[in-house]
Every structure is written in C-alpha cells, then in structure tokens.
Write a protein that holds these residues in place. Structure first.
Motif, PDB file in Angstrom:
ATOM      1  N   UNK A 171     -35.045  -8.088  16.119  1.00 51.44           N
ATOM      2  CA  UNK A 171     -35.692  -7.622  14.890  1.00 51.44           C
ATOM      3  C   UNK A 171     -35.268  -6.207  14.492  1.00 51.44           C
ATOM      4  N   UNK A 172     -34.330  -5.614  15.208  1.00 50.05           N
ATOM      5  CA  UNK A 172     -34.006  -4.203  14.997  1.00 50.05           C
ATOM      6  C   UNK A 172     -33.466  -3.909  13.599  1.00 50.05           C
ATOM      7  N   UNK A 173     -32.709  -4.801  13.003  1.00 53.53           N
ATOM      8  CA  UNK A 173     -32.158  -4.522  11.677  1.00 53.53           C
ATOM      9  C   UNK A 173     -33.277  -4.339  10.660  1.00 53.53           C
ATOM     10  N   UNK A 174     -34.189  -5.278  10.587  1.00 51.99           N
ATOM     11  CA  UNK A 174     -35.321  -5.150   9.655  1.00 51.99           C
ATOM     12  C   UNK A 174     -36.218  -3.986  10.041  1.00 51.99           C
ATOM     13  N   UNK A 175     -36.397  -3.772  11.347  1.00 50.18           N
ATOM     14  CA  UNK A 175     -37.345  -2.761  11.829  1.00 50.18           C
ATOM     15  C   UNK A 175     -36.877  -1.334  11.566  1.00 50.18           C
ATOM     16  N   UNK A 176     -35.588  -1.122  11.339  1.00 56.25           N
ATOM     17  CA  UNK A 176     -35.074   0.235  11.136  1.00 56.25           C
ATOM     18  C   UNK A 176     -34.919   0.591   9.660  1.00 56.25           C
ATOM     19  N   UNK A 177     -35.425  -0.220   8.761  1.00 57.64           N
ATOM     20  CA  UNK A 177     -35.409   0.140   7.342  1.00 57.64           C
ATOM     21  C   UNK A 177     -36.334   1.333   7.093  1.00 57.64           C
TER      22      UNK A 177
ATOM     23  N   UNK B 180     -23.124  -5.153   7.704  1.00 59.32           N
ATOM     24  CA  UNK B 180     -22.584  -6.055   8.731  1.00 59.32           C
ATOM     25  C   UNK B 180     -23.660  -6.492   9.724  1.00 59.32           C
ATOM     26  N   UNK B 181     -24.917  -6.247   9.404  1.00 63.57           N
ATOM     27  CA  UNK B 181     -26.013  -6.728  10.250  1.00 63.57           C
ATOM     28  C   UNK B 181     -26.338  -5.850  11.435  1.00 63.57           C
ATOM     29  N   UNK B 182     -25.899  -4.582  11.399  1.00 61.81           N
ATOM     30  CA  UNK B 182     -26.129  -3.682  12.519  1.00 61.81           C
ATOM     31  C   UNK B 182     -27.212  -2.661  12.174  1.00 61.81           C
ATOM     32  N   UNK B 183     -28.107  -2.397  13.112  1.00 64.35           N
ATOM     33  CA  UNK B 183     -29.247  -1.498  12.899  1.00 64.35           C
ATOM     34  C   UNK B 183     -28.785  -0.052  13.012  1.00 64.35           C
ATOM     35  N   UNK B 184     -28.235   0.481  11.938  1.00 57.96           N
ATOM     36  CA  UNK B 184     -27.712   1.850  11.895  1.00 57.96           C
ATOM     37  C   UNK B 184     -28.666   2.737  11.109  1.00 57.96           C
ATOM     38  N   UNK B 185     -28.907   3.938  11.626  1.00 54.89           N
ATOM     39  CA  UNK B 185     -29.789   4.915  10.982  1.00 54.89           C
ATOM     40  C   UNK B 185     -29.212   6.305  11.205  1.00 54.89           C
ATOM     41  N   UNK B 186     -29.748   7.290  10.498  1.00 51.95           N
ATOM     42  CA  UNK B 186     -29.399   8.678  10.768  1.00 51.95           C
ATOM     43  C   UNK B 186     -30.044   9.079  12.092  1.00 51.95           C
ATOM     44  N   UNK B 187     -29.275   9.708  12.960  1.00 52.86           N
ATOM     45  CA  UNK B 187     -29.818  10.202  14.222  1.00 52.86           C
ATOM     46  C   UNK B 187     -30.483  11.548  13.977  1.00 52.86           C
ATOM     47  N   UNK B 188     -31.791  11.609  14.125  1.00 51.19           N
ATOM     48  CA  UNK B 188     -32.520  12.843  13.874  1.00 51.19           C
ATOM     49  C   UNK B 188     -32.293  13.336  12.464  1.00 51.19           C
ATOM     50  N   UNK B 189     -31.950  14.628  12.344  1.00 51.72           N
ATOM     51  CA  UNK B 189     -31.654  15.206  11.027  1.00 51.72           C
ATOM     52  C   UNK B 189     -30.216  14.959  10.603  1.00 51.72           C
TER      53      UNK B 189
ATOM     54  N   UNK C  94     -26.988   6.779  14.561  1.00 54.24           N
ATOM     55  CA  UNK C  94     -27.486   6.002  15.690  1.00 54.24           C
ATOM     56  C   UNK C  94     -27.419   4.527  15.334  1.00 54.24           C
ATOM     57  N   UNK C  95     -26.793   3.757  16.202  1.00 45.76           N
ATOM     58  CA  UNK C  95     -26.799   2.297  16.069  1.00 45.76           C
ATOM     59  C   UNK C  95     -27.572   1.731  17.248  1.00 45.76           C
ATOM     60  N   UNK C  96     -28.605   0.960  16.967  1.00 49.26           N
ATOM     61  CA  UNK C  96     -29.403   0.315  18.010  1.00 49.26           C
ATOM     62  C   UNK C  96     -28.985  -1.146  18.082  1.00 49.26           C
ATOM     63  N   UNK C  97     -28.033  -1.419  18.977  1.00 54.16           N
ATOM     64  CA  UNK C  97     -27.575  -2.791  19.150  1.00 54.16           C
ATOM     65  C   UNK C  97     -28.616  -3.617  19.889  1.00 54.16           C
ATOM     66  N   UNK C  98     -28.697  -4.889  19.536  1.00 56.55           N
ATOM     67  CA  UNK C  98     -29.600  -5.778  20.265  1.00 56.55           C
ATOM     68  C   UNK C  98     -28.947  -6.324  21.523  1.00 56.55           C
ATOM     69  N   UNK C  99     -27.651  -6.053  21.675  1.00 57.48           N
ATOM     70  CA  UNK C  99     -26.911  -6.384  22.895  1.00 57.48           C
ATOM     71  C   UNK C  99     -25.647  -5.528  22.901  1.00 57.48           C
ATOM     72  N   UNK C 100     -24.960  -5.423  24.037  1.00 58.88           N
ATOM     73  CA  UNK C 100     -23.770  -4.558  24.105  1.00 58.88           C
ATOM     74  C   UNK C 100     -22.667  -4.945  23.126  1.00 58.88           C
ATOM     75  N   UNK C 101     -22.554  -6.222  22.779  1.00 59.17           N
ATOM     76  CA  UNK C 101     -21.499  -6.650  21.864  1.00 59.17           C
ATOM     77  C   UNK C 101     -21.688  -6.039  20.478  1.00 59.17           C
TER      78      UNK C 101
END
Length: 318
Positions: free
Chosen positions: A226-232, A257-266, A271-278
């Motif tokens: 659920x990380x992609x939706x959860x990081x909006x 591309x379906x990856x949970x990417x966000x700004x890291x801090x300021x 930051x990309x929070x992968x749901x698995x190492x791949x």
C-alpha cells in the motif's frame, strides 16, 4: 527544568557515539513521522586534563563543519551539561561523518543527538539522562522532534508535542520495506523549504493527509503493498516543488512507474520506499536513466537501534 548535578567529569573519560541518518515526513506525515536509516555519523569524545576544545572532522562535508564552539555537536553537548548543572570540561571531539549535509537526511538532527548522547555517556554516574529527557533536550535545539526521534530511538517514530514536552512512539517496520535515498549534488536549506509553506491549507487537503498518514503507518508496519497510495501528500511537497524542480520531476516520474517516491525531509534528496528490494533497484535504474544531473543512489536498510553511546578507554591527555 534542570537536573541537580554534582561533581565533575574525570579526565580521561571517553565515549564512542554512533547516530543514524533519518528521513522525515515520508510524504504525508509532515513534522510527525520519521524513519532511521543505516547511514551513520560517529564520534569519539574524551575529557582533557585541563580546559580547552579540540575538534577534528573527517568524511562527508568535513570542510564546512566549524571547529570551535559554534560546532553543533559541541553546542548540543554543552546544552545537555547545562541542563545537568555540570560544568563542561575540556574536550577532544573526533567526528567521522557519512550523512550528507543539507540534503534532507537529518544531518543537523544527527549532530544534535550525537552531542546529547556524548553528554549522556560522559555524565554516567553523575547525572542520568533518561530517554524522554534526551528527546526533550534534542528537540529544544532542533525545534521539532521528527528527525531527532528516529535518530535517538531507531526504526519508525511518530513524534508529537504535548504540554509536558515532546513525545514519541516507536514502531517496528515490515521487513519487506526497502528504502533508497537518491542524493543530488545540490543542497536545500530547511529554513527556505519551510518558508515556502502556506500558513493555512484547504480543509479537504488536511483530511486527505490525515487519511494518508494513517494508511502509511499500516503500510510501513504491515502492508508494504500500500506504500504508493499511502505516500500521497497535499500539505508540503507541491509548495516546495519550485525550489527543487529536478527533485519534483524525478518524484513524478518514479510515482508514474508505481514507486513510492517522496521528498526526503526538506529535500532535495528523494526517498523511495520499496515494498521489496526489486522495487528500489528499479528506482535506481530509472533515476540513472532519467536524471539530468548526477544523483547518488544509496540502498539503505531501516536502522532499528537508534543512537548508541559506549565508554572506551583512552589515557587522559596532558
């Protein structure tokens, strides 16, 4: 409130401190959520026989770190000694930094935590500093607890302010969560990033982030899929985008591309929070292919220990 200190720190006492990097916000959890990462600053602090301050720094950003009493580690240590009611002895501080400065990976929080932990170790047996007090002292210098809490305690932390001071809750992260931090050569001032925030936001945006923050906790501890939706997020990243256009462009590309990417801090790190190492390997590939400048991709783990301090034996310095 200060502690009722008595006595002084004996010459020759020495401690080794290790503090993890941290990434705050994680998308929707603005000024609340933080995650400790397996990238570390380390330092050795020893008490001299007489007065004085000797600081050496090596590693990332070493040339920009002050070697006098404006040094953030020393300021944090002195702040903690002042709370304890104990005079600061002469000190030798040797720091080895791996956390990039001004990129959104908690470098200032790590320096503050390092000073608090060094003081905690040096004051052992004279004044005890429990976990809540360490968080309070660090927050007094940092201004908010979202980076210092994970740096102190490790893992995923929820931090908030209460009438009695800063509070935190530490949660274990699902072992499938695989962080990547993409670090550019450019830096970003936290003060500048905060200045771009509006003083109020639409009601619907606030509700949006409340729902996503709740979902993010579930995603990180139980359901990484659920990380992609959860990081909006609608509270801070879009307002800061103009100050870091390539960060914004790459995040949009990665999320496309379906990856949970966000700004890291300021920022400006990503930051990309992968749901698995791949997933993070795919993020690394996409950044290398699409970035217009050089970005260093750090494949990190979640740090579960937080900051540590251990005594070690060094002969007193004449």
């Amino acid at each position: 409130m200060t502690a009722a200190g008595s006595g002084s720190v004996p010459a020759g006492r020495a401690v080794h401190v290790k503090v993890p990097a941290s990434t705050a916000n994680l998308g929707p959890g603005f000024d609340t959520l933080g995650l400790a990462l397996s990238l570390y600053n380390e330092l050795d602090v020893e008490v001299l026989n007489g007065p004085g301050l000797e600081i050496s720094v090596e590693g990332v950003g070493a040339d920009d770190v002050p070697r006098d009493e404006s040094n953030l580690i020393w300021r944090s240590l002195a702040h903690t000694f002042a709370w304890a009611g104990v005079g600061v002895p002469g000190l030798r501080i040797a720091a080895r930094d791996a956390i990039p400065h001004g990129r959104g990976m908690g470098s200032s929080g790590a320096a503050i935590v390092a000073g608090v932990m060094a003081a905690k170790g040096l004051l052992e047996g004279i004044v005890e500093i429990e976990a809540g007090r360490a968080l309070a002292l660090a927050t007094e210098l940092e201004g908010h607890p979202d980076n210092v809490a994970p740096a102190l305690f490790g893992s995923l932390t929820i931090a908030w302010m209460a009438p009695e001071g800063p509070q935190h809750k530490r949660l274990m992260v699902h072992r499938g969560v695989s962080p990547l931090v993409a670090v550019p050569t450019a830096t970003m001032s936290t003060a500048l990033a905060r200045s771009l925030q509006p003083t109020s936001v639409p009601h619907e945006d606030a509700i949006f982030n409340v729902s996503r923050s709740a979902l993010l906790i579930a995603a990180l501890i139980q359901s990484p899929e659920l990380l992609l939706a959860a990081t909006e997020d609608k509270l801070h990243q879009s307002y800061r985008a103009s100050a870091m256009p390539e960060t914004d462009r790459l995040i949009r590309m990665l999320r496309g591309h379906g990856l949970a990417a966000v700004v890291s801090g300021a920022g400006p790190a990503i930051l990309v929070l992968g749901s698995d190492p791949a997933q993070r390997l795919e993020a690394q590939r996409l950044i290398a292919a699409e970035a217009a400048s050089v970005w260093e991709c750090l494949l990190l783990a979640v740090d579960f220990r937080g900051a540590t301090v251990v005594p070690h034996s060094i002969d007193a310095v004449a």
